[in-house]
Design a protein around this motif. Sequence first.
Motif, PDB file in Angstrom:
ATOM      1  N   LEU A 174       0.828  -1.204   0.000  1.00  0.00           N
ATOM      2  CA  LEU A 174       0.000   0.000   0.000  1.00  0.00           C
ATOM      3  C   LEU A 174       0.863   1.254   0.000  1.00  0.00           C
ATOM      4  CD1 LEU A 174      -2.784  -0.982   2.583  1.00  0.00           C
ATOM      5  CD2 LEU A 174      -2.907  -1.051   0.089  1.00  0.00           C
ATOM      6  N   ARG A 175       1.938   1.241   0.765  1.00  0.00           N
ATOM      7  CA  ARG A 175       2.847   2.392   0.799  1.00  0.00           C
ATOM      8  C   ARG A 175       3.447   2.645  -0.585  1.00  0.00           C
ATOM      9  NH1 ARG A 175       3.503   6.316   4.397  1.00  0.00           N
ATOM     10  NH2 ARG A 175       5.765   6.279   4.136  1.00  0.00           N
ATOM     11  N   ARG A 176       3.849   1.570  -1.253  1.00  0.00           N
ATOM     12  CA  ARG A 176       4.427   1.735  -2.592  1.00  0.00           C
ATOM     13  C   ARG A 176       3.377   2.230  -3.576  1.00  0.00           C
ATOM     14  NH1 ARG A 176       6.883  -3.257  -1.196  1.00  0.00           N
ATOM     15  NH2 ARG A 176       5.398  -4.382  -2.518  1.00  0.00           N
ATOM     16  N   ALA A 177       2.135   1.749  -3.434  1.00  0.00           N
ATOM     17  CA  ALA A 177       1.065   2.186  -4.333  1.00  0.00           C
ATOM     18  C   ALA A 177       0.780   3.676  -4.153  1.00  0.00           C
ATOM     19  CB  ALA A 177      -0.205   1.369  -4.074  1.00  0.00           C
ATOM     20  N   VAL A 178       0.790   4.151  -2.902  1.00  0.00           N
ATOM     21  CA  VAL A 178       0.577   5.577  -2.649  1.00  0.00           C
ATOM     22  C   VAL A 178       1.715   6.391  -3.255  1.00  0.00           C
ATOM     23  CG1 VAL A 178       0.466   7.335  -0.847  1.00  0.00           C
ATOM     24  CG2 VAL A 178      -0.810   5.200  -0.586  1.00  0.00           C
ATOM     25  N   ALA A 179       2.950   5.884  -3.105  1.00  0.00           N
ATOM     26  CA  ALA A 179       4.106   6.600  -3.654  1.00  0.00           C
ATOM     27  C   ALA A 179       4.030   6.674  -5.180  1.00  0.00           C
ATOM     28  CB  ALA A 179       5.398   5.919  -3.215  1.00  0.00           C
ATOM     29  N   ARG A 180       3.553   5.603  -5.823  1.00  0.00           N
ATOM     30  CA  ARG A 180       3.432   5.599  -7.289  1.00  0.00           C
ATOM     31  C   ARG A 180       2.229   6.401  -7.760  1.00  0.00           C
ATOM     32  NH1 ARG A 180       4.282  -0.016  -6.509  1.00  0.00           N
ATOM     33  NH2 ARG A 180       2.050  -0.326  -6.899  1.00  0.00           N
ATOM     34  N   GLY A 181       1.198   6.480  -6.909  1.00  0.00           N
ATOM     35  CA  GLY A 181      -0.025   7.171  -7.297  1.00  0.00           C
ATOM     36  C   GLY A 181      -0.861   6.408  -8.301  1.00  0.00           C
ATOM     37  N   ASP A 182      -0.768   5.069  -8.304  1.00  0.00           N
ATOM     38  CA  ASP A 182      -1.517   4.285  -9.283  1.00  0.00           C
ATOM     39  C   ASP A 182      -2.898   3.848  -8.790  1.00  0.00           C
ATOM     40  OD1 ASP A 182      -0.874   2.351  -7.433  1.00  0.00           O
ATOM     41  OD2 ASP A 182       0.519   1.261  -8.724  1.00  0.00           O
ATOM     42  N   GLY A 183      -3.251   4.196  -7.542  1.00  0.00           N
ATOM     43  CA  GLY A 183      -4.585   3.905  -7.027  1.00  0.00           C
ATOM     44  C   GLY A 183      -4.824   2.471  -6.612  1.00  0.00           C
ATOM     45  N   LYS A 184      -3.777   1.654  -6.550  1.00  0.00           N
ATOM     46  CA  LYS A 184      -3.993   0.250  -6.187  1.00  0.00           C
ATOM     47  C   LYS A 184      -4.364   0.079  -4.717  1.00  0.00           C
ATOM     48  CE  LYS A 184      -1.288  -1.960  -9.806  1.00  0.00           C
ATOM     49  NZ  LYS A 184      -0.163  -2.876 -10.134  1.00  0.00           N
ATOM     50  N   GLU A 185      -4.036   1.092  -3.895  1.00  0.00           N
ATOM     51  CA  GLU A 185      -4.463   1.006  -2.498  1.00  0.00           C
ATOM     52  C   GLU A 185      -5.980   1.105  -2.394  1.00  0.00           C
ATOM     53  OE1 GLU A 185      -4.075   5.416  -3.200  1.00  0.00           O
ATOM     54  OE2 GLU A 185      -3.118   3.556  -3.862  1.00  0.00           O
ATOM     55  N   LEU A 186      -6.605   1.869  -3.315  1.00  0.00           N
ATOM     56  CA  LEU A 186      -8.067   1.942  -3.360  1.00  0.00           C
ATOM     57  C   LEU A 186      -8.662   0.603  -3.796  1.00  0.00           C
ATOM     58  CD1 LEU A 186      -8.480   5.446  -5.021  1.00  0.00           C
ATOM     59  CD2 LEU A 186      -8.900   4.860  -2.630  1.00  0.00           C
ATOM     60  N   LEU A 187      -7.964  -0.061  -4.710  1.00  0.00           N
ATOM     61  CA  LEU A 187      -8.410  -1.385  -5.150  1.00  0.00           C
ATOM     62  C   LEU A 187      -8.386  -2.371  -3.988  1.00  0.00           C
ATOM     63  CD1 LEU A 187      -9.201  -3.388  -7.375  1.00  0.00           C
ATOM     64  CD2 LEU A 187      -6.747  -3.712  -7.831  1.00  0.00           C
ATOM     65  N   MET A 250      -5.085   4.255   5.710  1.00  0.00           N
ATOM     66  CA  MET A 250      -4.966   5.634   6.174  1.00  0.00           C
ATOM     67  C   MET A 250      -3.538   5.964   6.595  1.00  0.00           C
ATOM     68  SD  MET A 250      -8.588   6.014   8.217  1.00  0.00           S
ATOM     69  CE  MET A 250      -8.631   7.807   8.143  1.00  0.00           C
ATOM     70  N   ILE A 251      -2.837   5.009   7.191  1.00  0.00           N
ATOM     71  CA  ILE A 251      -1.432   5.232   7.543  1.00  0.00           C
ATOM     72  C   ILE A 251      -0.600   5.429   6.279  1.00  0.00           C
ATOM     73  CG2 ILE A 251       0.619   4.183   8.570  1.00  0.00           C
ATOM     74  CD1 ILE A 251      -1.239   2.826  10.582  1.00  0.00           C
TER      75      ILE A 251
END
Length: 278
Positions: A174-187, A250-251
Amino acid sequence: ALSRIVTPDPRAPALIAVLSLVLAAQALNSLAETLFTAFEINQHTMRQATFFNLLDVAVALPILFGGGGLLMLVTARAVVAWLQAGWALWIAHSVVVPIRFVWRAAQWRRLLRLALPGLIATLAAGWGFNGPLVLFRNLTNDGILFGQYALAMQALAIAAIVPVALSRAAFPALRRAVARGDGKELLFASVMQRAAPIAGTAVGLVGWAIGESLFVSLLGKPFSTAGELVSLTLWCLIPLTAAAGYPEFMIAHGRFRAMVALQVIGAALMTSLMFILV
C-alpha cells in the motif's frame, strides 16, 4: 497497590501482576510483528498467531474442565504469551535483523512522539474489541454467562486473525502504491469490502449451523450457551473484515489524525451501546 484500592478481592494483586506479564509479552510480540511487516514477511505473523491462539484455547480448556482457578487460567495465558513473544523475537532476530535493546533517551523521546497517534489508535481499537468483555462482566455480575460469552468472543478473535493479518501483510504494498499514485491502495480497500459480506456470511452460517453442536461435542452440554452465542458473534466478522484494511490504508496516506479520531469514536460508541443495551 492500585488493585487494593479499586477492589477488596484478595486475588486482585496476583491477577494484575500476572496480567502485566501478559501485556509485556504482547508488547514484545508486537515489536516482532512490526519487523515482519516492515520486511514484508508477514507469513510469520499469520502462522504464529494461528498456532498460539489455538494453543491458548487448548491449554485453557483442561484448566476449566479440571476446576482450576482464575489465577491458574491467567498464569497459563501468561506462559503462552511469553512462548509466542520468544518465538516471534527469535524469528525476527534470525531472519530479519539482529535485535538489540539500547537506551538512548533522545531517540526514545522522538520515537514516542512519532508513535503516540498509533498508541492511541491501538488502545482505542483494543478497547473496541475487548471492552465488551470487561463491560459485560461488570454490568451483569453473571460469572457463568460471562464465561460463555468470553468463549464465543474468543472464536471471533480466532476468525478475525485472517483479515487482520492480510491487511498487515498488504501495508508495504500500500505504501508503494501511494508513492506511485496508481490507485492500487483503493483497489485493495474495495476488495476487502466486497470480500467481507461473502466471507463473513459463510463463517456466520457455519457458526449458525454447527456452533452449538460443536461446542457441546467438544466441551459438553454446559457450554451450549457459548455455542448459541457463537452463531451471533461470528457475524461480526463482516464489519471487522470490511474495516480491517482501513487503518493501513490511512497510515499509507499519512492520515494519522483521522485514523485516531475514527478509532476513538468507535470505542466511545461501543461503550455507550453497552451501557444502553446490556
